[in-house]
Write a protein that holds these residues in place. Sequence first.
Motif, PDB file in Angstrom:
ATOM      1  N   ASP A  23     -29.050  12.858  -4.940  1.00  0.00           N
ATOM      2  CA  ASP A  23     -27.624  12.637  -4.675  1.00  0.00           C
ATOM      3  C   ASP A  23     -26.745  13.416  -5.657  1.00  0.00           C
ATOM      4  OD1 ASP A  23     -28.424  10.984  -2.647  1.00  0.00           O
ATOM      5  OD2 ASP A  23     -27.799   9.111  -3.606  1.00  0.00           O
ATOM      6  N   ARG A  24     -27.179  13.505  -6.908  1.00  0.00           N
ATOM      7  CA  ARG A  24     -26.393  14.269  -7.882  1.00  0.00           C
ATOM      8  C   ARG A  24     -26.365  15.748  -7.517  1.00  0.00           C
ATOM      9  NH1 ARG A  24     -29.212  10.996 -11.524  1.00  0.00           N
ATOM     10  NH2 ARG A  24     -30.504  12.721 -12.311  1.00  0.00           N
ATOM     11  N   VAL A  25     -27.501  16.279  -7.115  1.00  0.00           N
ATOM     12  CA  VAL A  25     -27.550  17.692  -6.731  1.00  0.00           C
ATOM     13  C   VAL A  25     -26.739  17.919  -5.460  1.00  0.00           C
ATOM     14  CG1 VAL A  25     -29.086  19.561  -5.996  1.00  0.00           C
ATOM     15  CG2 VAL A  25     -29.725  18.104  -7.924  1.00  0.00           C
ATOM     16  N   TRP A  26     -26.774  16.963  -4.523  1.00  0.00           N
ATOM     17  CA  TRP A  26     -25.948  17.062  -3.315  1.00  0.00           C
ATOM     18  C   TRP A  26     -24.479  17.220  -3.704  1.00  0.00           C
ATOM     19  CZ3 TRP A  26     -21.751  14.749  -1.244  1.00  0.00           C
ATOM     20  CH2 TRP A  26     -21.496  14.919   0.127  1.00  0.00           C
ATOM     21  N   ALA A  27     -24.055  16.520  -4.746  1.00  0.00           N
ATOM     22  CA  ALA A  27     -22.643  16.501  -5.137  1.00  0.00           C
ATOM     23  C   ALA A  27     -22.229  17.703  -5.971  1.00  0.00           C
ATOM     24  CB  ALA A  27     -22.348  15.215  -5.911  1.00  0.00           C
ATOM     25  N   MET A  28     -23.161  18.601  -6.287  1.00  0.00           N
ATOM     26  CA  MET A  28     -22.819  19.802  -7.069  1.00  0.00           C
ATOM     27  C   MET A  28     -23.375  21.044  -6.364  1.00  0.00           C
ATOM     28  SD  MET A  28     -25.531  19.312 -10.254  1.00  0.00           S
ATOM     29  CE  MET A  28     -24.745  17.846 -10.896  1.00  0.00           C
ATOM     30  N   PRO A  29     -23.000  21.265  -5.109  1.00  0.00           N
ATOM     31  CA  PRO A  29     -23.615  22.351  -4.328  1.00  0.00           C
ATOM     32  C   PRO A  29     -23.351  23.724  -4.936  1.00  0.00           C
ATOM     33  CG  PRO A  29     -21.647  21.526  -3.226  1.00  0.00           C
ATOM     34  CD  PRO A  29     -21.917  20.593  -4.358  1.00  0.00           C
ATOM     35  N   GLU A  30     -24.434  24.432  -5.216  1.00  0.00           N
ATOM     36  CA  GLU A  30     -24.350  25.750  -5.840  1.00  0.00           C
ATOM     37  C   GLU A  30     -25.185  26.736  -5.022  1.00  0.00           C
ATOM     38  OE1 GLU A  30     -24.305  24.700 -10.546  1.00  0.00           O
ATOM     39  OE2 GLU A  30     -25.972  23.885  -9.376  1.00  0.00           O
ATOM     40  N   GLY A 105     -22.008  23.519   0.564  1.00  0.00           N
ATOM     41  CA  GLY A 105     -22.598  22.244   0.943  1.00  0.00           C
ATOM     42  C   GLY A 105     -24.094  22.363   1.148  1.00  0.00           C
ATOM     43  N   HIS A 106     -24.801  21.242   1.010  1.00  0.00           N
ATOM     44  CA  HIS A 106     -26.250  21.223   1.187  1.00  0.00           C
ATOM     45  C   HIS A 106     -26.584  21.050   2.667  1.00  0.00           C
ATOM     46  CE1 HIS A 106     -28.253  21.737  -2.636  1.00  0.00           C
ATOM     47  NE2 HIS A 106     -27.213  21.140  -3.206  1.00  0.00           N
ATOM     48  N   GLY A 107     -26.315  22.130   3.427  1.00  0.00           N
ATOM     49  CA  GLY A 107     -26.541  22.113   4.865  1.00  0.00           C
ATOM     50  C   GLY A 107     -27.958  22.469   5.270  1.00  0.00           C
ATOM     51  N   CYS A 108     -28.883  22.520   4.305  1.00  0.00           N
ATOM     52  CA  CYS A 108     -30.299  22.714   4.626  1.00  0.00           C
ATOM     53  C   CYS A 108     -31.172  21.683   3.907  1.00  0.00           C
ATOM     54  CB  CYS A 108     -30.735  24.133   4.258  1.00  0.00           C
ATOM     55  SG  CYS A 108     -32.201  24.717   5.144  1.00  0.00           S
ATOM     56  N   GLY A 109     -30.542  20.770   3.175  1.00  0.00           N
ATOM     57  CA  GLY A 109     -31.273  19.666   2.567  1.00  0.00           C
ATOM     58  C   GLY A 109     -32.043  19.997   1.315  1.00  0.00           C
ATOM     59  N   HIS A 110     -31.684  21.084   0.623  1.00  0.00           N
ATOM     60  CA  HIS A 110     -32.444  21.443  -0.566  1.00  0.00           C
ATOM     61  C   HIS A 110     -32.229  20.473  -1.726  1.00  0.00           C
ATOM     62  CE1 HIS A 110     -32.990  25.938   0.722  1.00  0.00           C
ATOM     63  NE2 HIS A 110     -33.430  25.074   1.620  1.00  0.00           N
ATOM     64  N   ASN A 111     -31.174  19.678  -1.684  1.00  0.00           N
ATOM     65  CA  ASN A 111     -31.036  18.624  -2.694  1.00  0.00           C
ATOM     66  C   ASN A 111     -32.205  17.651  -2.611  1.00  0.00           C
ATOM     67  OD1 ASN A 111     -29.621  17.912  -0.123  1.00  0.00           O
ATOM     68  ND2 ASN A 111     -29.403  15.920  -1.097  1.00  0.00           N
ATOM     69  N   MET A 112     -32.638  17.346  -1.387  1.00  0.00           N
ATOM     70  CA  MET A 112     -33.807  16.487  -1.190  1.00  0.00           C
ATOM     71  C   MET A 112     -35.097  17.229  -1.484  1.00  0.00           C
ATOM     72  SD  MET A 112     -32.844  14.645   2.412  1.00  0.00           S
ATOM     73  CE  MET A 112     -32.013  16.032   3.163  1.00  0.00           C
ATOM     74  N   LEU A 113     -35.143  18.506  -1.098  1.00  0.00           N
ATOM     75  CA  LEU A 113     -36.365  19.285  -1.234  1.00  0.00           C
ATOM     76  C   LEU A 113     -36.840  19.313  -2.684  1.00  0.00           C
ATOM     77  CD1 LEU A 113     -36.849  22.798   0.459  1.00  0.00           C
ATOM     78  CD2 LEU A 113     -38.193  21.978  -1.457  1.00  0.00           C
ATOM     79  N   GLY A 114     -35.948  19.663  -3.587  1.00  0.00           N
ATOM     80  CA  GLY A 114     -36.325  19.734  -4.992  1.00  0.00           C
ATOM     81  C   GLY A 114     -36.652  18.377  -5.582  1.00  0.00           C
ATOM     82  N   SER A 115     -35.871  17.367  -5.224  1.00  0.00           N
ATOM     83  CA  SER A 115     -36.081  16.034  -5.804  1.00  0.00           C
ATOM     84  C   SER A 115     -37.411  15.436  -5.369  1.00  0.00           C
ATOM     85  CB  SER A 115     -34.919  15.116  -5.413  1.00  0.00           C
ATOM     86  OG  SER A 115     -33.697  15.629  -5.904  1.00  0.00           O
ATOM     87  N   ALA A 116     -37.759  15.578  -4.096  1.00  0.00           N
ATOM     88  CA  ALA A 116     -39.033  15.044  -3.610  1.00  0.00           C
ATOM     89  C   ALA A 116     -40.210  15.786  -4.229  1.00  0.00           C
ATOM     90  CB  ALA A 116     -39.096  15.136  -2.088  1.00  0.00           C
ATOM     91  N   ALA A 117     -40.086  17.111  -4.379  1.00  0.00           N
ATOM     92  CA  ALA A 117     -41.168  17.884  -4.982  1.00  0.00           C
ATOM     93  C   ALA A 117     -41.387  17.470  -6.434  1.00  0.00           C
ATOM     94  CB  ALA A 117     -40.858  19.379  -4.879  1.00  0.00           C
ATOM     95  N   LEU A 118     -40.298  17.251  -7.157  1.00  0.00           N
ATOM     96  CA  LEU A 118     -40.429  16.815  -8.548  1.00  0.00           C
ATOM     97  C   LEU A 118     -40.970  15.391  -8.630  1.00  0.00           C
ATOM     98  CD1 LEU A 118     -40.167  17.171 -11.530  1.00  0.00           C
ATOM     99  CD2 LEU A 118     -37.688  16.983 -11.339  1.00  0.00           C
TER     100      LEU A 118
END
Length: 474
Positions: A23-30, A105-118
């Motif tokens: 959620d934190r990464v979702w809120a800081m889209p880079e 914006g996280h329009g491909c879900g990479h905020n979840m991708l990295g968090s789940a992998a970690l």
Amino acid sequence: MKNGDVIWDLVDSKRSAFEALSDRVWAMPEIAYTEYESCAEHTSMLRAQGFNITECVAGIPTAVMGEAGEGGPVIAILGEYDALPGLSQEAGIAEPRPIPGTGHGHGCGHNMLGSAALLAATAVKDWLATTGARGRVRYYGCPAEEGGAAKAFMVRAGAFDDVDIAISWHPASFTQVDDAQSLANTRMDFEFTGRASHAAAAPHLGRSALDAVELMNVGVNYLREHVPADCRMHYAYLNAGGIAPNVVQAKTKIRYAIRATDLPGMFALNERVKKVAQGAAMMTETTVDISIMSAVSNLLGNTPLEIIMQSNMDRLGGVPFDDADREFAAKIQATLSQEDIETDYQRVGQPLADNAPLCDYVLPREQKGVPMIGSTDLGDVSWAVPTVQARVATHAIGSPGHSWQITAQGKMPAAHKGMVYAAKVMAGTALDVLRNEALLKDAKADHQARIAKAPYTCPIPPEVNPPLQPRPAE
């Protein structure tokens, strides 16, 4: 208790912290190569979980690697955290509602991708520490998947040279083992230089770079009829030559994405597109400078790893969505066309189902649909080491990739459930490899057989470096 249950319990024990990270990464889209804050969040989590950390992997400031364990095989679990431009959207709202700010914006879900992998890597680390088993797990935080080819640069720099197995996943509409189909892709820039002049008083003195780039596009459009049907060529103007129509445009720049099913086909197509550009320059008496910005390889599959990942999915069952998840997904589906929804079902070879906005089951490996293929820099990792990838349901069926609808769903409970499920699949697959020397041997043999006929050639020329971006001023 089954082996899988042990590792899955370890995932569940820390899920809340990693849902919060997502959620934190979702809120800081880079976007590509600017993921300084997102990388810092992942680095902080690696440190908190006790990993040994390597920063600036392959000379990329927004790439990080954490390792734990001793001896044995090295299992890499790969994450991403880059966003996309123009896909800003308020979470949990089923209508377009951009958030003020960068517009990303996280329009491909990479905020979840990295968090789940970690999360998966952390569970494997904890299992290694508890059991004393030999083996090492690494989390690779990989930036710039969206067009930046960071993993290809990382492979070229040797970041995966001592890795035995690589595992990753991607948010999706359906849950299945990825079928390892992707297109090799070059992003190539064409900069035309002509001569400015007064467009009315002295047009004969001008040499229009805008004419050149438009003629190039016409030529490429004619080329489409004479390439394999699964090739793709598309473009975006980086500089159209200015806003003054009374000035003959002296400079233009356009970026092409050139895709084919394999590297030899892509290399050949690159040369044909170059010839079109050179012809356009000749016709307009301009010059053209051609440079590669990035490139990625097509994916290679690995049957032994795909089979073991499928077994983990089958034992887990589908993602455990509830009625509230389905209710919001139905609201998202109401913003989509029937074609959007039908296309998702066609892609996986699944019959259209009414009143089923989320996939809560697992598709079998042998089920194939209509190929609809993009590109990913995971392809280069798959040429370097045996690689397997999961696709896990996190959003409403029919949600187009790279859309505000994906961004809107990126912090919902359904997204959290999907990412935790993905972590369990990846951690379980890693554990199976660590516990089974024969499986590791089979995976490596499968990989060697695939690359024997055509050894890997990095698609990025050696003189091309990552297009790094400076840290934004605070």
